[in-house]
Design a protein around this motif. Structure first.
Motif, PDB file in Angstrom:
ATOM      1  N   LEU A   1     -25.828  19.326 -14.657  1.00 33.32           N
ATOM      2  CA  LEU A   1     -26.853  19.081 -15.659  1.00 33.32           C
ATOM      3  C   LEU A   1     -28.079  19.956 -15.413  1.00 33.32           C
ATOM      4  O   LEU A   1     -28.641  20.534 -16.355  1.00 33.32           O
ATOM      5  N   GLU A   2     -28.496  20.084 -14.162  1.00 32.86           N
ATOM      6  CA  GLU A   2     -29.637  20.935 -13.823  1.00 32.86           C
ATOM      7  C   GLU A   2     -29.348  22.394 -14.168  1.00 32.86           C
ATOM      8  O   GLU A   2     -30.209  23.095 -14.698  1.00 32.86           O
ATOM      9  N   ALA A   3     -28.139  22.849 -13.884  1.00 32.07           N
ATOM     10  CA  ALA A   3     -27.758  24.226 -14.198  1.00 32.07           C
ATOM     11  C   ALA A   3     -27.769  24.445 -15.716  1.00 32.07           C
ATOM     12  O   ALA A   3     -28.265  25.474 -16.203  1.00 32.07           O
ATOM     13  N   GLN A   4     -27.257  23.485 -16.459  1.00 35.85           N
ATOM     14  CA  GLN A   4     -27.254  23.609 -17.906  1.00 35.85           C
ATOM     15  C   GLN A   4     -28.673  23.563 -18.471  1.00 35.85           C
ATOM     16  O   GLN A   4     -28.992  24.276 -19.425  1.00 35.85           O
ATOM     17  N   THR A   5     -29.521  22.751 -17.868  1.00 34.59           N
ATOM     18  CA  THR A   5     -30.925  22.686 -18.296  1.00 34.59           C
ATOM     19  C   THR A   5     -31.613  24.025 -18.069  1.00 34.59           C
ATOM     20  O   THR A   5     -32.350  24.504 -18.935  1.00 34.59           O
ATOM     21  N   ARG A   6     -31.366  24.645 -16.906  1.00 38.53           N
ATOM     22  CA  ARG A   6     -31.934  25.972 -16.639  1.00 38.53           C
ATOM     23  C   ARG A   6     -31.420  26.993 -17.643  1.00 38.53           C
ATOM     24  O   ARG A   6     -32.173  27.823 -18.141  1.00 38.53           O
ATOM     25  N   GLN A   7     -30.129  26.917 -17.951  1.00 32.15           N
ATOM     26  CA  GLN A   7     -29.539  27.849 -18.908  1.00 32.15           C
ATOM     27  C   GLN A   7     -30.153  27.642 -20.299  1.00 32.15           C
ATOM     28  O   GLN A   7     -30.458  28.611 -20.994  1.00 32.15           O
ATOM     29  N   ILE A   8     -30.357  26.415 -20.692  1.00 30.21           N
ATOM     30  CA  ILE A   8     -30.966  26.124 -21.992  1.00 30.21           C
ATOM     31  C   ILE A   8     -32.382  26.687 -22.046  1.00 30.21           C
ATOM     32  O   ILE A   8     -32.780  27.309 -23.035  1.00 30.21           O
ATOM     33  N   LYS A   9     -33.147  26.497 -20.980  1.00 32.46           N
ATOM     34  CA  LYS A   9     -34.510  27.025 -20.939  1.00 32.46           C
ATOM     35  C   LYS A   9     -34.512  28.544 -21.030  1.00 32.46           C
ATOM     36  O   LYS A   9     -35.355  29.135 -21.713  1.00 32.46           O
ATOM     37  N   ALA A  10     -33.580  29.190 -20.341  1.00 31.16           N
ATOM     38  CA  ALA A  10     -33.488  30.650 -20.403  1.00 31.16           C
ATOM     39  C   ALA A  10     -33.123  31.103 -21.817  1.00 31.16           C
ATOM     40  O   ALA A  10     -33.702  32.071 -22.340  1.00 31.16           O
ATOM     41  N   LEU A  11     -32.196  30.399 -22.442  1.00 24.45           N
ATOM     42  CA  LEU A  11     -31.805  30.746 -23.810  1.00 24.45           C
ATOM     43  C   LEU A  11     -32.949  30.501 -24.796  1.00 24.45           C
ATOM     44  O   LEU A  11     -33.141  31.280 -25.737  1.00 24.45           O
ATOM     45  N   GLU A  12     -33.710  29.435 -24.575  1.00 28.47           N
ATOM     46  CA  GLU A  12     -34.863  29.175 -25.436  1.00 28.47           C
ATOM     47  C   GLU A  12     -35.908  30.279 -25.291  1.00 28.47           C
ATOM     48  O   GLU A  12     -36.523  30.693 -26.275  1.00 28.47           O
ATOM     49  N   ALA A  13     -36.095  30.772 -24.074  1.00 27.28           N
ATOM     50  CA  ALA A  13     -37.040  31.870 -23.849  1.00 27.28           C
ATOM     51  C   ALA A  13     -36.551  33.136 -24.553  1.00 27.28           C
ATOM     52  O   ALA A  13     -37.343  33.853 -25.187  1.00 27.28           O
ATOM     53  N   GLN A  14     -35.256  33.409 -24.473  1.00 21.27           N
ATOM     54  CA  GLN A  14     -34.690  34.569 -25.172  1.00 21.27           C
ATOM     55  C   GLN A  14     -34.847  34.422 -26.676  1.00 21.27           C
ATOM     56  O   GLN A  14     -35.154  35.392 -27.386  1.00 21.27           O
ATOM     57  N   LEU A  15     -34.629  33.227 -27.177  1.00 20.31           N
ATOM     58  CA  LEU A  15     -34.777  32.970 -28.604  1.00 20.31           C
ATOM     59  C   LEU A  15     -36.212  33.208 -29.044  1.00 20.31           C
ATOM     60  O   LEU A  15     -36.458  33.828 -30.090  1.00 20.31           O
ATOM     61  N   GLU A  16     -37.170  32.755 -28.252  1.00 20.48           N
ATOM     62  CA  GLU A  16     -38.580  32.964 -28.592  1.00 20.48           C
ATOM     63  C   GLU A  16     -38.920  34.450 -28.597  1.00 20.48           C
ATOM     64  O   GLU A  16     -39.627  34.936 -29.485  1.00 20.48           O
ATOM     65  N   GLU A  17     -38.398  35.193 -27.620  1.00 18.68           N
ATOM     66  CA  GLU A  17     -38.617  36.643 -27.587  1.00 18.68           C
ATOM     67  C   GLU A  17     -38.019  37.301 -28.822  1.00 18.68           C
ATOM     68  O   GLU A  17     -38.635  38.190 -29.416  1.00 18.68           O
ATOM     69  N   ALA A  18     -36.825  36.871 -29.207  1.00 19.40           N
ATOM     70  CA  ALA A  18     -36.181  37.430 -30.396  1.00 19.40           C
ATOM     71  C   ALA A  18     -36.980  37.094 -31.655  1.00 19.40           C
ATOM     72  O   ALA A  18     -37.123  37.936 -32.553  1.00 19.40           O
ATOM     73  N   ARG A  19     -37.515  35.881 -31.724  1.00 22.21           N
ATOM     74  CA  ARG A  19     -38.338  35.509 -32.881  1.00 22.21           C
ATOM     75  C   ARG A  19     -39.598  36.363 -32.951  1.00 22.21           C
ATOM     76  O   ARG A  19     -40.018  36.783 -34.031  1.00 22.21           O
TER      77      ARG A  19
END
Length: 80
Positions: A21-39
């Motif tokens: 769960l912690e690993a998936q949470t970190r991955q989600i946060k990284a993906l959210e950061a990438q999404l914000e950069e893309a936006r």
């Protein structure tokens, strides 16, 4: 003794799931950061497009553009 083993097994499984769960949470946060950069990149690109479209509209609305229209047409007819 059997209950101790079962409890140890369940505890180990719980620890594994928490780590997953912690690993998936970190991955989600990284993906959210990438999404914000893309936006942000998209917003920047859209700003450039909007600026260029306004600039083009300004050029096409100019007196010189309208006065040169017949010459551009002649160039297309005789230039090819």
């Amino acid at each position: 003794m059997v209950r101790h083993r079962e409890l140890a097994h369940i505890t180990a499984a719980l620890v594994d799931k928490e780590a997953e769960l912690e690993a998936q949470t970190r991955q989600i946060k990284a993906l959210e950061a990438q999404l914000e950069e893309a936006r942000q990149a998209l917003a920047h690109a859209q700003g450039i497009v909007d600026y260029n479209l306004a600039d083009l509209a300004s050029i096409r609305a100019s007196t010189s553009w309208r006065l040169m229209a017949p010459i551009r047409r002649l160039g297309r007819v005789f230039g090819r």
